[in-house]
Design a protein around this motif. Structure first.
Motif, PDB file in Angstrom:
ATOM      1  N   ASN A  60      19.658  13.328  -6.872  1.00 51.85           N
ATOM      2  CA  ASN A  60      20.042  13.064  -8.075  1.00 51.85           C
ATOM      3  C   ASN A  60      19.321  13.770  -9.552  1.00 51.85           C
ATOM      4  O   ASN A  60      19.809  13.535 -10.738  1.00 51.85           O
ATOM      5  CB  ASN A  60      21.066  12.783  -8.052  1.00 51.85           C
ATOM      6  CG  ASN A  60      21.437  11.685  -9.093  1.00 51.85           C
ATOM      7  OD1 ASN A  60      20.153  11.236  -8.892  1.00 51.85           O
ATOM      8  ND2 ASN A  60      22.252  10.315  -8.807  1.00 51.85           N
ATOM      9  N   GLY A  61      17.842  13.207  -8.763  1.00 48.69           N
ATOM     10  CA  GLY A  61      17.090  12.979 -10.747  1.00 48.69           C
ATOM     11  C   GLY A  61      17.096  12.118 -11.763  1.00 48.69           C
ATOM     12  O   GLY A  61      16.851  12.062 -12.990  1.00 48.69           O
ATOM     13  N   GLN A  62      18.208  10.815 -11.460  1.00 53.04           N
ATOM     14  CA  GLN A  62      18.971   9.683 -12.047  1.00 53.04           C
ATOM     15  C   GLN A  62      18.107   8.701 -12.132  1.00 53.04           C
ATOM     16  O   GLN A  62      18.074   8.602 -11.492  1.00 53.04           O
ATOM     17  CB  GLN A  62      20.205   9.717 -12.026  1.00 53.04           C
ATOM     18  CG  GLN A  62      21.091  10.932 -12.649  1.00 53.04           C
ATOM     19  CD  GLN A  62      22.749  10.369 -12.549  1.00 53.04           C
ATOM     20  OE1 GLN A  62      23.121   9.126 -12.370  1.00 53.04           O
ATOM     21  NE2 GLN A  62      23.232  10.778 -11.852  1.00 53.04           N
ATOM     22  N   TRP A  63      17.522   8.637 -13.601  1.00 46.84           N
ATOM     23  CA  TRP A  63      16.459   6.693 -13.447  1.00 46.84           C
ATOM     24  C   TRP A  63      17.018   6.322 -14.857  1.00 46.84           C
ATOM     25  O   TRP A  63      17.165   6.976 -15.248  1.00 46.84           O
ATOM     26  CB  TRP A  63      15.269   7.528 -13.611  1.00 46.84           C
ATOM     27  CG  TRP A  63      14.108   8.489 -12.104  1.00 46.84           C
ATOM     28  CD1 TRP A  63      14.585  10.056 -12.479  1.00 46.84           C
ATOM     29  CD2 TRP A  63      13.960   8.173 -11.241  1.00 46.84           C
ATOM     30  NE1 TRP A  63      14.129  10.662 -11.161  1.00 46.84           N
ATOM     31  CE2 TRP A  63      13.639   8.714 -10.746  1.00 46.84           C
ATOM     32  CE3 TRP A  63      13.108   7.185 -10.773  1.00 46.84           C
ATOM     33  CZ2 TRP A  63      13.069   8.856  -9.516  1.00 46.84           C
ATOM     34  CZ3 TRP A  63      12.271   6.951  -9.310  1.00 46.84           C
ATOM     35  CH2 TRP A  63      12.809   7.719  -8.827  1.00 46.84           C
ATOM     36  N   SER A  64      17.308   4.913 -14.848  1.00 42.53           N
ATOM     37  CA  SER A  64      16.805   4.360 -15.761  1.00 42.53           C
ATOM     38  C   SER A  64      16.287   2.336 -15.930  1.00 42.53           C
ATOM     39  O   SER A  64      15.988   2.024 -15.187  1.00 42.53           O
ATOM     40  CB  SER A  64      18.260   3.405 -15.437  1.00 42.53           C
ATOM     41  OG  SER A  64      18.624   2.695 -16.628  1.00 42.53           O
TER      42      SER A  64
END
Length: 259
Positions: A60-64
Motif C-alpha cells: 500500500n506504499g505506506q512507510w513511517s
C-alpha cells in the motif's frame, strides 16, 4: 529489497552449498571507516536514514520513520505496524553511497515462526536508486525471509541479484527450520562474483542454514549503491495483505570490509 513487487519469475542457479549445517560462522566484519554523511541515526559506525517517503515495494506504499527505533543498547528495531487494517512498513538505508566490492555482514534477532505469510524481511541488500528501473537498480539481495504470500508454507530464505529487464536471479532459495531467533547474513562481492551465507540458531547464530555463490559477468558492478534493510508486505499472492500481523526485527550488528 525494492523490486520484488514486479512479480517476475526467478531463475534458480545452482548453489555451492544448500542447507549446510555445522561449521563456524565468520567473525563480525570491522566497523566501516567511512560512516557517510550525517543522517537520522548512527548504528555500528554508519549513518542511516529512516524511510518516510511512500511507494514500492510495500503493497500500500505506506512507510513511517517512527517504525525504525534505536534502542537504549544501541541496537535498532524495525517494526511493521497495522493500525486498523492498513499495515505500515519500515526501512533503514545508509547515507553512504558507493560501498562497492567487499565483505558485508548483518546480525539480527527475529521470531520468524510467527511472521505473517505476506511479510517480507529484506535484510542486507545493496540498491542504487540512481540506476533506472529496467537496469534493476544494481540490486543484490544478501538475504530475504518471507513466505511470499503463499498459504501453508513456512518462510523461505533467499539470496540473489537482479539483471536488466529487470529479472530476478536467485542464488539460493531454502526453507527455514523452526525455532530460529538469532541470525547473521553475510555477502562477499567482487568483480564477476558474489557469495552469500546465512547462519542462525535459537540463542546464537552458529548453524549454517544456506550458502551459495554466483560467478557471472552479468553481476552488478559498483556505482552509487546504498545498504538497505526493510520490513514490508507483498501483494504477490491472493491473501489479505491488510490482515498482516505486526512484526518486528532487531538489528544488532553490521560490518563491512572493502575488498
Amino acid at each position: 529489497m525494492l523490486l520484488r513487487a514486479a512479480g517476475l519469475a526467478p531463475m534458480i542457479l545452482p548453489a555451492h552449498h544448500r542447507n549446510g549445517h555445522g561449521g563456524t560462522k565468520p567473525s563480525p566484519t570491522p566497523t566501516p571507516t567511512d560512516p557517510g554523511p550525517a543522517g537520522d541515526l548512527s548504528f555500528a559506525g554508519v549513518n542511516w536514514l529512516r524511510r518516510t517517503w511512500p511507494g514500492a515495494p510495500h503493497y500500500n506504499g505506506q512507510w513511517s520513520g517512527d517504525n525504525v527505533v534505536q534502542n537504549a543498547d544501541g541496537t535498532v528495531t524495525l517494526r511493521l505496524t497495522n493500525p486498523g487494517g492498513s499495515p505500515v512498513a519500515a526501512e533503514l538505508l545508509s547515507t553512504r553511497a558507493g560501498w562497492g566490492y567487499g565483505s558485508y555482514a548483518l546480525d539480527f534477532r527475529a521470531d520468524v515462526d510467527v511472521v505473517s505469510q505476506s511479510v517480507v524481511w529484506g535484510n542486507l541488500f545493496t540498491y542504487d536508486s540512481t540506476q533506472p528501473w529496467d537496469a534493476s537498480h544494481n540490486e543484490i539481495d544478501a538475504g530475504e525471509i518471507s513466505a511470499w504470500g503463499v498459504p501453508g508454507i513456512a518462510p523461505r530464505l533467499t539470496a540473489g541479484y537482479w539483471l536488466p529487464g529487470p529479472t530476478n536471479v536467485l542464488s539460493h532459495n531454502e526453507s527455514l527450520p523452526r525455532g530460529l531467533r538469532v541470525f547473521r547474513t553475510t555477502m562477499t562481492w567482487g568483480p564477476g562474483t558474489v557469495s552469500f551465507a546465512t547462519y542462525a540458531g535459537a540463542t546464537a547464530a552458529d548453524t549454517l542454514i544456506a550458502s551459495s555463490r554466483v560467478d557471472s559477468s552479468a553481476l552488478p558492478v559498483p556505482a552509487a549503491e546504498r545498504v538497505h534493510l526493510n520490513l514490508w508486505v507483498t501483494d504477490a499472492n491472493e491473501d489479505d495483505e491488510s490482515q498482516a500481523a505486526p512484526f518486528e526485527v532487531t538489528v544488532t550488528g553490521f560490518g563491512f570490509t572493502p575488498a
